[in-house]
Design a protein around this motif. Structure first.
Motif, PDB file in Angstrom:
ATOM      1  N   VAL A  35       0.875  -1.171   0.000  1.00 17.55           N
ATOM      2  CA  VAL A  35       0.000   0.000   0.000  1.00 17.55           C
ATOM      3  C   VAL A  35       0.910   1.218   0.000  1.00 17.55           C
ATOM      4  N   ALA A  36       0.539   2.248  -0.761  1.00 21.88           N
ATOM      5  CA  ALA A  36       1.405   3.419  -0.873  1.00 21.88           C
ATOM      6  C   ALA A  36       0.596   4.704  -0.885  1.00 21.88           C
ATOM      7  N   THR A  37       1.219   5.765  -0.375  1.00 22.02           N
ATOM      8  CA  THR A  37       0.695   7.124  -0.475  1.00 22.02           C
ATOM      9  C   THR A  37       1.441   7.807  -1.610  1.00 22.02           C
ATOM     10  N   TYR A  38       0.704   8.393  -2.536  1.00 20.17           N
ATOM     11  CA  TYR A  38       1.279   9.081  -3.690  1.00 20.17           C
ATOM     12  C   TYR A  38       1.046  10.585  -3.600  1.00 20.17           C
ATOM     13  N   ALA A  39       1.890  11.347  -4.298  1.00 17.36           N
ATOM     14  CA  ALA A  39       1.741  12.804  -4.401  1.00 17.36           C
ATOM     15  C   ALA A  39       2.085  13.219  -5.825  1.00 17.36           C
ATOM     16  N   ASN A  40       1.597  14.382  -6.230  1.00 15.73           N
ATOM     17  CA  ASN A  40       2.046  14.950  -7.495  1.00 15.73           C
ATOM     18  C   ASN A  40       2.433  16.414  -7.285  1.00 15.73           C
ATOM     19  N   SER A  42      -2.054   6.143   4.650  1.00 15.92           N
ATOM     20  CA  SER A  42      -2.742   5.176   3.800  1.00 15.92           C
ATOM     21  C   SER A  42      -2.717   3.783   4.420  1.00 15.92           C
ATOM     22  N   HIS A  43      -3.771   3.028   4.157  1.00 15.98           N
ATOM     23  CA  HIS A  43      -3.825   1.641   4.598  1.00 15.98           C
ATOM     24  C   HIS A  43      -4.699   0.840   3.642  1.00 15.98           C
ATOM     25  N   ALA A  44      -4.583  -0.483   3.726  1.00 14.91           N
ATOM     26  CA  ALA A  44      -5.333  -1.369   2.833  1.00 14.91           C
ATOM     27  C   ALA A  44      -5.742  -2.627   3.584  1.00 14.91           C
ATOM     28  N   TYR A  45      -6.865  -3.191   3.144  1.00 14.77           N
ATOM     29  CA  TYR A  45      -7.378  -4.426   3.723  1.00 14.77           C
ATOM     30  C   TYR A  45      -7.862  -5.333   2.605  1.00 14.77           C
ATOM     31  N   ALA A  46      -7.701  -6.645   2.779  1.00 18.22           N
ATOM     32  CA  ALA A  46      -8.208  -7.630   1.825  1.00 18.22           C
ATOM     33  C   ALA A  46      -9.056  -8.640   2.587  1.00 18.22           C
ATOM     34  N   TYR A  47     -10.151  -9.067   1.958  1.00 18.38           N
ATOM     35  CA  TYR A  47     -11.144  -9.899   2.625  1.00 18.38           C
ATOM     36  C   TYR A  47     -11.507 -11.121   1.794  1.00 18.38           C
ATOM     37  N   ASN A  48     -11.925 -12.177   2.511  1.00 20.43           N
ATOM     38  CA  ASN A  48     -12.588 -13.338   1.922  1.00 20.43           C
ATOM     39  C   ASN A  48     -14.069 -13.201   2.251  1.00 20.43           C
ATOM     40  N   TYR A  49     -14.943 -13.684   1.375  1.00 16.46           N
ATOM     41  CA  TYR A  49     -16.370 -13.686   1.657  1.00 16.46           C
ATOM     42  C   TYR A  49     -16.623 -14.469   2.931  1.00 16.46           C
ATOM     43  N   PRO A  50     -17.440 -14.061   3.839  1.00 16.93           N
ATOM     44  CA  PRO A  50     -18.315 -12.894   3.861  1.00 16.93           C
ATOM     45  C   PRO A  50     -17.758 -11.770   4.740  1.00 16.93           C
ATOM     46  N   SER A  51     -16.686 -11.206   4.472  1.00 15.73           N
ATOM     47  CA  SER A  51     -16.052 -10.109   5.212  1.00 15.73           C
ATOM     48  C   SER A  51     -15.047 -10.593   6.249  1.00 15.73           C
ATOM     49  N   ARG A  52     -14.329 -11.660   5.967  1.00 17.09           N
ATOM     50  CA  ARG A  52     -13.282 -12.141   6.866  1.00 17.09           C
ATOM     51  C   ARG A  52     -11.941 -11.569   6.400  1.00 17.09           C
ATOM     52  N   LEU A  53     -11.342 -10.745   7.227  1.00 16.75           N
ATOM     53  CA  LEU A  53     -10.063 -10.112   6.901  1.00 16.75           C
ATOM     54  C   LEU A  53      -8.987 -11.174   6.722  1.00 16.75           C
ATOM     55  N   PHE A  54      -8.232 -11.120   5.609  1.00 16.21           N
ATOM     56  CA  PHE A  54      -7.114 -12.043   5.461  1.00 16.21           C
ATOM     57  C   PHE A  54      -5.784 -11.342   5.230  1.00 16.21           C
ATOM     58  N   TYR A  94      -2.877  14.194  -3.324  1.00 12.36           N
ATOM     59  CA  TYR A  94      -2.428  12.993  -2.628  1.00 12.36           C
ATOM     60  C   TYR A  94      -3.491  11.911  -2.746  1.00 12.36           C
ATOM     61  N   TRP A  95      -3.056  10.639  -2.814  1.00 10.88           N
ATOM     62  CA  TRP A  95      -3.969   9.512  -2.891  1.00 10.88           C
ATOM     63  C   TRP A  95      -3.251   8.245  -2.442  1.00 10.88           C
ATOM     64  N   ALA A  96      -4.020   7.182  -2.282  1.00 12.09           N
ATOM     65  CA  ALA A  96      -3.470   5.884  -1.883  1.00 12.09           C
ATOM     66  C   ALA A  96      -3.734   4.869  -2.986  1.00 12.09           C
ATOM     67  N   GLN A  97      -2.884   3.830  -3.007  1.00 12.26           N
ATOM     68  CA  GLN A  97      -3.081   2.722  -3.935  1.00 12.26           C
ATOM     69  C   GLN A  97      -2.633   1.435  -3.254  1.00 12.26           C
ATOM     70  N   VAL A  98      -3.374   0.362  -3.481  1.00 13.91           N
ATOM     71  CA  VAL A  98      -2.948  -0.962  -3.053  1.00 13.91           C
ATOM     72  C   VAL A  98      -2.609  -1.749  -4.312  1.00 13.91           C
ATOM     73  N   LYS A  99      -1.473  -2.463  -4.269  1.00 12.53           N
ATOM     74  CA  LYS A  99      -1.058  -3.342  -5.366  1.00 12.53           C
ATOM     75  C   LYS A  99      -0.777  -4.711  -4.754  1.00 12.53           C
ATOM     76  N   LEU A 100      -1.572  -5.701  -5.139  1.00 13.30           N
ATOM     77  CA  LEU A 100      -1.404  -7.053  -4.624  1.00 13.30           C
ATOM     78  C   LEU A 100      -0.452  -7.830  -5.523  1.00 13.30           C
ATOM     79  N   ASP A 101       0.265  -8.789  -4.949  1.00 15.29           N
ATOM     80  CA  ASP A 101       1.252  -9.559  -5.702  1.00 15.29           C
ATOM     81  C   ASP A 101       0.612 -10.522  -6.699  1.00 15.29           C
ATOM     82  N   LYS A 102      -0.632 -10.931  -6.440  1.00 12.25           N
ATOM     83  CA  LYS A 102      -1.334 -11.802  -7.398  1.00 12.25           C
ATOM     84  C   LYS A 102      -2.810 -11.442  -7.395  1.00 12.25           C
TER      85      LYS A 102
END
Length: 161
Positions: free
Chosen positions: A56-61, A133-145, A66-74
Protein backbone atom coordinates in the motif's frame (compact mmCIF):
# COMPACT_ATOMS: atom_id res chain seq x y z
CA UNK A 1 -17.93 17.92 22.02
CA UNK A 2 -15.18 15.99 20.20
CA UNK A 3 -17.80 14.64 17.76
CA UNK A 4 -18.99 18.18 16.99
CA UNK A 5 -15.41 19.28 16.35
CA UNK A 6 -14.83 16.32 14.00
CA UNK A 7 -18.03 17.08 12.08
CA UNK A 8 -17.15 20.77 11.80
CA UNK A 9 -13.63 19.93 10.60
CA UNK A 10 -15.07 17.57 8.01
CA UNK A 11 -17.39 20.31 6.75
CA UNK A 12 -14.48 22.76 6.60
CA UNK A 13 -12.43 20.24 4.60
CA UNK A 14 -15.18 19.67 2.08
CA UNK A 15 -16.13 23.33 1.77
CA UNK A 16 -12.48 24.37 1.68
CA UNK A 17 -11.72 22.00 -1.17
CA UNK A 18 -9.28 19.81 0.73
CA UNK A 19 -11.04 16.59 -0.22
CA UNK A 20 -11.49 16.18 -3.96
CA UNK A 21 -13.53 13.68 -5.86
CA UNK A 22 -11.44 13.54 -9.00
CA UNK A 23 -9.75 10.32 -9.96
CA UNK A 24 -6.04 9.92 -9.35
CA UNK A 25 -5.68 8.49 -12.84
CA UNK A 26 -7.49 11.36 -14.51
CA UNK A 27 -5.55 14.28 -15.89
CA UNK A 28 -4.58 16.60 -13.09
CA UNK A 29 -5.26 20.34 -13.48
CA UNK A 30 -2.73 22.54 -15.23
CA UNK A 31 0.65 20.96 -15.83
CA UNK A 32 0.47 18.58 -12.85
CA UNK A 33 1.91 15.13 -13.20
CA UNK A 34 -1.06 12.84 -12.58
CA UNK A 35 1.29 9.86 -12.31
CA UNK A 36 2.90 11.21 -9.15
CA UNK A 37 5.49 9.55 -6.95
CA UNK A 38 5.47 7.41 -3.81
CA UNK A 39 5.78 9.38 -0.57
CA UNK A 40 5.58 6.35 1.71
CA UNK A 41 4.72 2.68 1.32
CA UNK A 42 4.10 -0.34 3.53
CA UNK A 43 3.68 -4.06 3.05
CA UNK A 44 0.28 -5.70 2.96
CA UNK A 45 0.65 -8.99 4.81
CA UNK A 46 -1.44 -12.09 5.41
CA UNK A 47 -2.99 -11.75 8.87
CA UNK A 48 -2.45 -15.45 9.66
CA UNK A 49 1.03 -16.13 8.29
CA UNK A 50 2.63 -12.69 8.05
CA UNK A 51 3.61 -13.39 4.44
CA UNK A 52 3.68 -10.43 2.07
CA UNK A 53 0.72 -10.28 -0.31
CA UNK A 54 1.22 -6.75 -1.69
CA UNK A 55 1.99 -3.11 -0.93
CA UNK A 56 0.00 0.00 0.00
CA UNK A 57 1.41 3.42 -0.87
CA UNK A 58 0.70 7.12 -0.48
CA UNK A 59 1.28 9.08 -3.69
CA UNK A 60 1.74 12.80 -4.40
CA UNK A 61 2.05 14.95 -7.49
CA UNK A 62 3.38 18.42 -8.25
CA UNK A 63 0.02 20.11 -7.49
CA UNK A 64 -0.19 18.98 -3.84
CA UNK A 65 -2.64 16.19 -4.67
CA UNK A 66 -2.43 12.99 -2.63
CA UNK A 67 -3.97 9.51 -2.89
CA UNK A 68 -3.47 5.88 -1.88
CA UNK A 69 -3.08 2.72 -3.93
CA UNK A 70 -2.95 -0.96 -3.05
CA UNK A 71 -1.06 -3.34 -5.37
CA UNK A 72 -1.40 -7.05 -4.62
CA UNK A 73 1.25 -9.56 -5.70
CA UNK A 74 -1.33 -11.80 -7.40
CA UNK A 75 -4.88 -11.47 -8.65
CA UNK A 76 -7.69 -12.05 -6.19
CA UNK A 77 -9.77 -15.18 -6.37
CA UNK A 78 -13.48 -15.89 -6.16
CA UNK A 79 -15.11 -14.29 -3.10
CA UNK A 80 -12.15 -11.98 -2.35
CA UNK A 81 -11.92 -8.21 -2.47
CA UNK A 82 -9.55 -5.48 -1.27
CA UNK A 83 -9.67 -1.74 -0.71
CA UNK A 84 -7.21 1.09 -0.10
CA UNK A 85 -7.90 4.07 2.14
CA UNK A 86 -6.28 7.40 2.80
CA UNK A 87 -7.22 8.98 6.13
CA UNK A 88 -6.99 12.78 6.31
CA UNK A 89 -6.28 14.51 9.63
CA UNK A 90 -6.54 18.20 10.49
CA UNK A 91 -4.38 19.13 13.47
CA UNK A 92 -4.27 15.44 14.45
CA UNK A 93 -8.04 14.83 14.30
CA UNK A 94 -9.45 12.41 11.70
CA UNK A 95 -11.45 14.64 9.35
CA UNK A 96 -12.08 12.46 6.31
CA UNK A 97 -11.37 9.22 4.47
CA UNK A 98 -11.16 8.43 0.79
CA UNK A 99 -11.40 4.86 -0.52
CA UNK A 100 -11.18 3.09 -3.86
CA UNK A 101 -14.96 3.42 -4.12
CA UNK A 102 -15.88 5.25 -7.30
CA UNK A 103 -18.07 7.62 -5.25
CA UNK A 104 -14.82 8.83 -3.64
CA UNK A 105 -13.17 9.30 -7.04
CA UNK A 106 -11.34 5.97 -7.01
CA UNK A 107 -11.50 3.18 -9.57
CA UNK A 108 -13.52 0.73 -7.38
CA UNK A 109 -12.41 -2.00 -4.99
CA UNK A 110 -10.06 -4.75 -6.13
CA UNK A 111 -12.18 -7.77 -7.11
CA UNK A 112 -11.74 -11.23 -8.62
CA UNK A 113 -8.98 -11.28 -11.25
CA UNK A 114 -7.62 -7.83 -10.30
CA UNK A 115 -4.51 -6.73 -8.39
CA UNK A 116 -4.87 -3.01 -7.61
CA UNK A 117 -7.05 -0.01 -6.94
CA UNK A 118 -6.50 3.65 -6.08
CA UNK A 119 -8.46 6.15 -4.06
CA UNK A 120 -9.67 9.51 -5.23
CA UNK A 121 -7.27 12.33 -4.48
CA UNK A 122 -7.43 15.33 -2.23
CA UNK A 123 -5.55 18.59 -2.48
CA UNK A 124 -4.02 20.48 0.41
CA UNK A 125 -1.55 23.31 0.76
CA UNK A 126 -1.48 23.17 4.57
CA UNK A 127 1.16 21.54 6.76
CA UNK A 128 -1.58 21.15 9.41
CA UNK A 129 -3.21 18.49 7.23
CA UNK A 130 -1.63 15.04 7.54
CA UNK A 131 -2.62 11.74 5.98
CA UNK A 132 -1.89 8.03 6.16
CA UNK A 133 -2.74 5.18 3.80
CA UNK A 134 -3.83 1.64 4.60
CA UNK A 135 -5.33 -1.37 2.83
CA UNK A 136 -7.38 -4.43 3.72
CA UNK A 137 -8.21 -7.63 1.83
CA UNK A 138 -11.14 -9.90 2.62
CA UNK A 139 -12.59 -13.34 1.92
CA UNK A 140 -16.37 -13.69 1.66
CA UNK A 141 -18.31 -12.89 3.86
CA UNK A 142 -16.05 -10.11 5.21
CA UNK A 143 -13.28 -12.14 6.87
CA UNK A 144 -10.06 -10.11 6.90
CA UNK A 145 -7.11 -12.04 5.46
CA UNK A 146 -4.54 -9.30 4.78
CA UNK A 147 -3.80 -5.75 5.87
CA UNK A 148 -1.15 -3.07 5.58
CA UNK A 149 -0.46 0.53 6.53
CA UNK A 150 2.14 3.16 5.75
CA UNK A 151 4.34 3.56 8.82
CA UNK A 152 4.09 7.33 9.21
CA UNK A 153 1.66 10.10 8.51
CA UNK A 154 2.70 12.51 5.79
CA UNK A 155 2.07 16.19 5.19
CA UNK A 156 2.71 18.31 2.10
CA UNK A 157 5.32 16.39 0.12
CA UNK A 158 7.10 14.97 3.16
CA UNK A 159 6.71 12.23 5.74
CA UNK A 160 7.82 11.83 9.34
CA UNK A 161 10.88 9.62 9.75
Amino acid sequence: MARIVKVLLGVVLVLGGVLGTASAASAAPGDCSSAGWVLRSGQVTNTSTGARVGVVATYANSCDQYWAQVKLDKALGEGQWANAFVDVYVDGVLAGRLTCASADGGNAEVSKGQTSCYTGYFTTYSYGVTFQSHAYAYNYPSRLFASGITAQRCSRLMCDN
